[in-house]
Design a protein around this motif. Structure first.
Motif, PDB file in Angstrom:
ATOM      1  N   PHE A  30     -70.566  44.590 -66.913  1.00 26.80           N
ATOM      2  CA  PHE A  30     -69.155  44.879 -66.664  1.00 26.80           C
ATOM      3  C   PHE A  30     -68.471  43.592 -66.216  1.00 26.80           C
ATOM      4  CE2 PHE A  30     -71.074  49.026 -66.416  1.00 26.80           C
ATOM      5  CZ  PHE A  30     -70.137  49.851 -67.037  1.00 26.80           C
ATOM      6  N   PRO A  32     -65.061  42.126 -64.935  1.00 23.22           N
ATOM      7  CA  PRO A  32     -63.727  42.467 -64.416  1.00 23.22           C
ATOM      8  C   PRO A  32     -62.651  41.599 -65.071  1.00 23.22           C
ATOM      9  CG  PRO A  32     -65.303  42.210 -62.624  1.00 23.22           C
ATOM     10  CD  PRO A  32     -65.966  41.685 -63.859  1.00 23.22           C
ATOM     11  N   ARG A  33     -61.499  42.200 -65.342  1.00 29.34           N
ATOM     12  CA  ARG A  33     -60.414  41.474 -66.002  1.00 29.34           C
ATOM     13  C   ARG A  33     -59.360  40.949 -65.051  1.00 29.34           C
ATOM     14  NH1 ARG A  33     -59.029  45.171 -71.357  1.00 29.34           N
ATOM     15  NH2 ARG A  33     -60.976  44.771 -72.488  1.00 29.34           N
ATOM     16  N   ALA A  38     -63.232  44.798 -57.722  1.00 22.10           N
ATOM     17  CA  ALA A  38     -63.534  45.563 -58.936  1.00 22.10           C
ATOM     18  C   ALA A  38     -63.985  46.959 -58.525  1.00 22.10           C
ATOM     19  CB  ALA A  38     -64.630  44.865 -59.731  1.00 22.10           C
ATOM     20  N   LEU A  40     -65.531  50.351 -60.128  1.00 16.62           N
ATOM     21  CA  LEU A  40     -66.114  51.028 -61.270  1.00 16.62           C
ATOM     22  C   LEU A  40     -66.358  52.486 -60.905  1.00 16.62           C
ATOM     23  CD1 LEU A  40     -67.387  50.981 -64.103  1.00 16.62           C
ATOM     24  CD2 LEU A  40     -69.534  50.255 -63.028  1.00 16.62           C
ATOM     25  N   SER A 111     -64.425  40.840 -57.653  1.00 15.43           N
ATOM     26  CA  SER A 111     -64.332  40.732 -59.110  1.00 15.43           C
ATOM     27  C   SER A 111     -64.679  39.359 -59.663  1.00 15.43           C
ATOM     28  CB  SER A 111     -62.920  41.117 -59.573  1.00 15.43           C
ATOM     29  OG  SER A 111     -61.958  40.240 -59.034  1.00 15.43           O
ATOM     30  N   CYS A 114     -69.682  39.293 -62.288  1.00 12.36           N
ATOM     31  CA  CYS A 114     -69.918  40.374 -63.249  1.00 12.36           C
ATOM     32  C   CYS A 114     -71.119  41.192 -62.782  1.00 12.36           C
ATOM     33  CB  CYS A 114     -70.187  39.815 -64.644  1.00 12.36           C
ATOM     34  SG  CYS A 114     -68.860  38.791 -65.289  1.00 12.36           S
ATOM     35  N   SER A 166     -61.110  53.675 -63.136  1.00 16.74           N
ATOM     36  CA  SER A 166     -61.778  52.392 -62.940  1.00 16.74           C
ATOM     37  C   SER A 166     -60.807  51.230 -63.104  1.00 16.74           C
ATOM     38  CB  SER A 166     -62.923  52.228 -63.952  1.00 16.74           C
ATOM     39  OG  SER A 166     -63.925  53.186 -63.755  1.00 16.74           O
ATOM     40  N   SER A 167     -61.179  50.099 -62.514  1.00 15.04           N
ATOM     41  CA  SER A 167     -60.451  48.867 -62.780  1.00 15.04           C
ATOM     42  C   SER A 167     -60.601  48.508 -64.257  1.00 15.04           C
ATOM     43  CB  SER A 167     -61.008  47.727 -61.927  1.00 15.04           C
ATOM     44  OG  SER A 167     -60.954  48.037 -60.557  1.00 15.04           O
ATOM     45  N   PHE A 169     -62.062  46.597 -67.196  1.00 10.85           N
ATOM     46  CA  PHE A 169     -63.289  45.861 -67.482  1.00 10.85           C
ATOM     47  C   PHE A 169     -63.411  45.648 -68.982  1.00 10.85           C
ATOM     48  CE2 PHE A 169     -64.355  48.254 -63.639  1.00 10.85           C
ATOM     49  CZ  PHE A 169     -64.975  47.301 -62.852  1.00 10.85           C
ATOM     50  N   SER A 170     -64.082  44.596 -69.345  1.00  9.83           N
ATOM     51  CA  SER A 170     -64.649  44.509 -70.687  1.00  9.83           C
ATOM     52  C   SER A 170     -66.156  44.620 -70.513  1.00  9.83           C
ATOM     53  CB  SER A 170     -64.280  43.191 -71.371  1.00  9.83           C
ATOM     54  OG  SER A 170     -64.765  42.088 -70.623  1.00  9.83           O
ATOM     55  N   THR A 171     -66.856  45.087 -71.537  1.00  9.65           N
ATOM     56  CA  THR A 171     -68.307  45.235 -71.454  1.00  9.65           C
ATOM     57  C   THR A 171     -68.973  44.395 -72.541  1.00  9.65           C
ATOM     58  OG1 THR A 171     -68.258  47.210 -72.853  1.00  9.65           O
ATOM     59  CG2 THR A 171     -68.183  47.543 -70.465  1.00  9.65           C
TER      60      THR A 171
END
Length: 424
Positions: A30, A32-33, A38, A40, A111, A114, A166-167, A169-171
């Motif tokens: 995960f 955080p952007r 962060a 989740l 954040s 990762c 959730s905040s 995120f990109s995965t």
């Protein structure tokens, strides 16, 4: 709370290859952007399934990080200030009951790091047949048992839905994680070849994987708790006898008295204050009478207690046992421990037998062999050979004093028949 189907021991150990084979899986990361905390949020629906409930899995981060976690917002199930670093760490928590229609696991961290997850899941606890606990949540929530003791499969990186709360995120694919099969429950659970005994299995240096056949939960619930009641008093007290003899051999009573005479205070009180009156591992506040002094470097490898001891709570002192610091703590924890206890970081990273005491043993081996209980001699020989494969106390003793060697062997052979060792 559901029960697992009964599994016979007859099919548990058909192949050594099955249980000593390691395979690799890839976690999910995960990313955080945004800056800040962060958050989740993960969820799983409940369908009138009885509690207790649990959540657990395996976590690591791209750098030192502190996480907070809760199930369904319950403060009693909240873990605060749990350190996660670049080594995989076990994670789990128990919720006694809930009236909600879903289980909601929330994990928060800074954040800038990762978070990698493997086997992260939640649901009703699945106890094996025949397991009886007095206080189920307290028993199952012990830090040295979670998350394996919940008997979740942990066979995918993530088995929960990501909530819209959730905040952002990109995965992506996360770090690899090593796994092997438990010979009893059949689950594929993680291990760390660089930190033996730190994940789903206790260490066992005689095995190809350096870990026991059974996961730590099966070892606890389905083997130790089943067979310990029928062991002889001699077998039950063997470990404590060996520990006591090690302390005498390493002159620990004299060391403790010398420290008290020199400083005016007992070692436990000094270490307790040095560590801020808290368990170093979980940061829980401790009363002096609750403190467990850990040797830092293991007594089993001939390191006596000294001023470099670590302050731990009972649960984490038990969990560390005879592990080397590098096999129990993350890199960030090792650095912090070095600052507090005063041992150089390079010493905390070593897996070594105490060279001073090793020379002492080898310098007068027949005398020590006469003084020690045969079990102490055998245990010491095993630990030394584990780290120094070229040193075999039994072989050395056979060369130096065949009569004492024969006597020790005969006394070991004459011990009461042990409970079958299913880890061999």
């Amino acid at each position: 709370m559901r029960r697992l189907a009964t599994k016979s021991r007859d099919d548990a150990y058909a192949s050594q290859r099955d249980y000593q084979h390691i395979e690799e899986a890839r976690s999910v990361r995960f990313v955080p952007r945004g800056p800040g905390i962060a958050d989740l949020c993960l969820a799983r629906p409940l369908a009138d399934e009885p509690g207790p409930y649990a959540a657990g899995g395996y976590l690591r981060s791209t750098g030192p990080s502190t996480i907070e976690a809760s199930i369904n917002g319950d403060t009693d199930a909240t873990l605060s200030e749990v350190t996660v670093g670049t080594a995989w760490q076990r994670f789990g928590m128990v919720l006694p009951s809930s009236d909600a229609d879903e289980l909601r696991l929330e994990i928060r961290w800074q954040s800038e790091q990762c978070l990698d997850v493997w086997g992260l899941t939640a649901g009703p606890v699945l106890l094996p047949p025949g397991v009886a606990t007095g206080d189920t949540c307290r028993e199952l929530g012990q830090t040295h048992l979670v998350p394996e003791t919940f008997y979740f499969q942990h066979d995918a990186a993530l088995d929960l839905s990501i909530s819209p709360d959730s905040s952002l995120f990109s995965t992506e694919l996360g770090s690899p994680i090593a796994r092997k099969k438990c010979s009893y429950c059949g689950r594929w659970l993680p291990l760390d070849p660089e930190r033996l005994g730190s994940l789903g299995f206790h260490k066992h240096n005689a095995k190809r994987t350096k870990h026991q056949n059974e996961c730590r939960a099966c070892k606890k619930w389905r083997i130790n708790d089943t067979f310990n009641p029928v062991r002889t008093p001699d077998q039950l007290h063997e470990s404590s006898l060996i520990t006591r003899e090690r302390r005498i051999f390493l002159r620990e009573p004299e060391i403790l008295q010398t420290i008290k005479l020199r400083t005016g205070a007992g070692l436990k009180a000094q270490v307790w204050k040095r560590f801020g009156q808290r368990c170093f591992y979980c940061d829980s506040p401790l009363l002096l009478e609750e403190v467990q002094l850990d040797h830092t470097r293991p007594l089993a490898y001939l390191w006596p207690i000294d001023i470099h001891a670590t302050c731990l709570c009972a649960a984490h002192n038990n969990a560390k046992s005879d592990k080397f610091p590098v096999d129990f703590y993350t890199e960030s924890e090792l650095k912090k421990l070095s600052r507090i206890c005063g041992l150089p970081l390079k010493e905390l990273r070593k897996r070594a037998v105490n060279p001073v005491e090793l020379r002492r043993v080898l310098g007068d081996l027949p005398s020590f062999a006469r003084q020690w209980d045969p079990r102490h001699f055998a245990a010491t020989a095993r630990k030394i050979r584990e780290i120094e494969p070229g040193i075999d106390l039994f072989a050395n003793l056979a060369d130096e004093d065949p009569e004492i060697y024969a006597s020790i062997r005969a006394r070991l052979d004459d011990r009461p028949s042990p409970v079958p060792d299913f880890t061999e």
